[in-house]
Design a protein around this motif. Structure first.
Motif: not given
Length: 501
Positions: A437-438, A441, A458, A462, A464, A472
């Protein structure tokens, strides 16, 4: 203790990525469908078969695309595609297997199972399928001949191994079934999981360069099957260990078909006197963790089954010592027992060998240690968390925005929204990739954004923290560029080209 065993038995199946066999098998089936679509781009006969393959429900897809010969041909075709995409693809054998399998889709047995002379089946019913036992007829027949060729070429390729399949007696089949029943009685959830990956068993005399072999699981030419020596069948306790051991290997093999596990295939020397590859060590660790549950169940719950199966010590005289045996357990030399090797390998993978593994494999190792922790203490000393956090902070800031990123327009894609997975293959680099999924994205965000914009986007999506987002984003960008999924656009170079024009 019964509750503890049930807890760990369940723990090892609950992780969606690493434990859930249904999910692992479903993703592998989707990988096969995606590979067929890629192969069919220039193959009218394969293209004509795609609609029928896509219409298969879960059980039929596993039966047809999980058939030994179909899987073997698919893996061979994928390897040829990923090795040299420009070479003409020979799909004639794959088409023959698919056409034949689809033609008998409504019958009870798969194409390979139907080629056996006698209908020997063992183990529980898993979604309408039991494990079939090899009993090839002596005469020539197209499917039987193809199976013989798969065995000739595919038994543990590269390992200097050989196998002589023998025709089973009804007594051998009954012994196999008895061991499957014992395995299911002691660790029902692990048993159900690994039986999902195991379609067939062959009884065989096997050898490698070190001598006779007790058991084996095959390579890509003989997937979803295991081999057991006939002399190992009389002892139900260790026969169950052998079945579980090899079937757990099949489970991890199915897992790593869609998620790479090793980034550096180094050779390591083990304290019990072997030099083997990191990936073999990972397969061993994965098996030892699962077998620890069975070993504990034998010790704690086994006595209630002695009346039906005999006590383990009653088979001692006929049992060869090996690290996984639950019968011959008297060895006292260092690392002679499976749980000692499990502890050693777990510590190595979380310290010295961690850099050899992909992030997914490191997460799997941590999860395995956590899943078995109620039974065996697998804790290790970690670096000081404050120092680690400081190191992360130093590496967190995105660089100056000098490069933008865009999707490669020449891609084959298969999005699986229900799984949060994207299968992809670049035409120039046709290796089949699975984006979680990450990573999916990040792939979608690459629409001309630069490094700083990507990190900010991002972080916003997310949740984060912005000062940690680049940590990441950076490895995902590197992976996407290396795999040909996205292409960097250097603004400075583009400007120079514009001025020159």
């Amino acid at each position: 203790m019964k509750d503890l065993i049930e807890q760990v038995d369940a723990n090892l199946q609950t992780h969606e990525e690493f434990g859930n066999s249904r999910q692992i098998i479903a993703l592998n089936i989707e990988r096969y469908k995606f590979a067929l679509a890629v192969l069919a781009q220039n193959d009218a006969k394969l293209q004509a078969l795609l609609p029928a393959v896509e219409r298969l429900d879960e059980a039929l897809a596993n039966k047809i695309l999980g058939d030994l010969l179909v899987r073997a041909e698919l893996e061979a075709a994928i390897e040829r595609l990923e090795t040299d995409a420009s070479a003409p693809q020979d799909t004639q054998r794959l088409i023959w297997c698919l056409e034949r399998s689809l033609a008998i889709a409504g019958e009870s047995k798969s194409m390979s199972a139907a080629a056996m002379e006698r209908d020997f089946q063992v183990g529980p019913d898993i979604d309408g399928r039991r494990i079939w036992v090899w009993d090839l007829p002596d005469g020539s027949e197209p499917v039987a001949d193809a199976l013989r060729e798969a065995l000739r070429l595919g038994f543990m390729p590269g390992g200097h191994c050989e196998a002589q399949i023998i025709r089973p007696t009804p007594e051998m089949v009954a012994q196999l079934d008895r061991a499957c029943t014992l395995l299911q009685a002691l660790v029902p959830q692990v048993a159900h999981s690994v039986f999902s990956h195991l379609h067939s068993v062959a009884i065989a005399h096997m050898r490698n360069e070190r001598g006779p072999m007790l058991t084996a699981s095959g390579g890509d030419s003989t997937p979803c099957m295991i081999f057991i020596a006939p002399e190992e069948l009389a002892n139900p306790w260790d026969t169950a260990v052998h079945i579980m051991h090899e079937a757990v290997h099949l489970k991890l093999s199915d897992m790593v078909r869609t998620s790479a596990a090793v980034v550096d295939e180094a050779m390591v020397t083990l304290p019990w006197g072997r030099e083997i590859s990191v990936s073999n060590c990972l397969f061993a660790f994965h098996a030892y963790v699962h077998l620890q549950v069975f070993r504990t169940a034998v010790e704690q719950l086994g006595p209630q089954h002695y009346a039906a199966y005999g006590a383990p010590e009653s088979y001692l005289a006929n049992t060869r010592p090996h690290a996984m045996s639950v019968v011959n357990t008297a060895a006292t030399t260092p690392f002679s027992r499976g749980h000692q090797r499990m502890i050693y390998l777990g510590e190595q993978f979380r310290t010295t060998w961690a850099s050899y593994l992909t992030p997914a494999a490191r997460r799997m190792v941590d999860w395995l240690c956590e899943a078995i922790s109620p039974m065996v203490d697998m804790r290790i000393e970690r670096p000081d968390e404050a120092q680690a956090a400081a190191g992360e902070a130093r590496a967190a800031t995105a660089p100056a925005p000098t490069t933008r990123y865009a999707k490669n327009p020449k891609l084959h894609l298969r999005p699986l929204k229900e799984h949060g997975i994207l299968f992809a293959s670049a035409i120039e680099q046709p290796q089949i990739r699975k984006l979680n999924t990450a990573a999916w994205l990040m792939f979608e965000l690459c629409d001309g954004r630069n490094e700083r914009d990507l990190a900010q986007a991002y972080a916003q999506i997310t949740g984060v923290a912005e000062d940690r987002a680049w940590q990441k984003v950076e490895p995902m960008l590197e992976h996407l560029v290396a795999s040909g999924m996205i292409v960097p656009i250097d603004d400075a170079a583009a400007a120079r080209e514009g001025r020159a024009a």
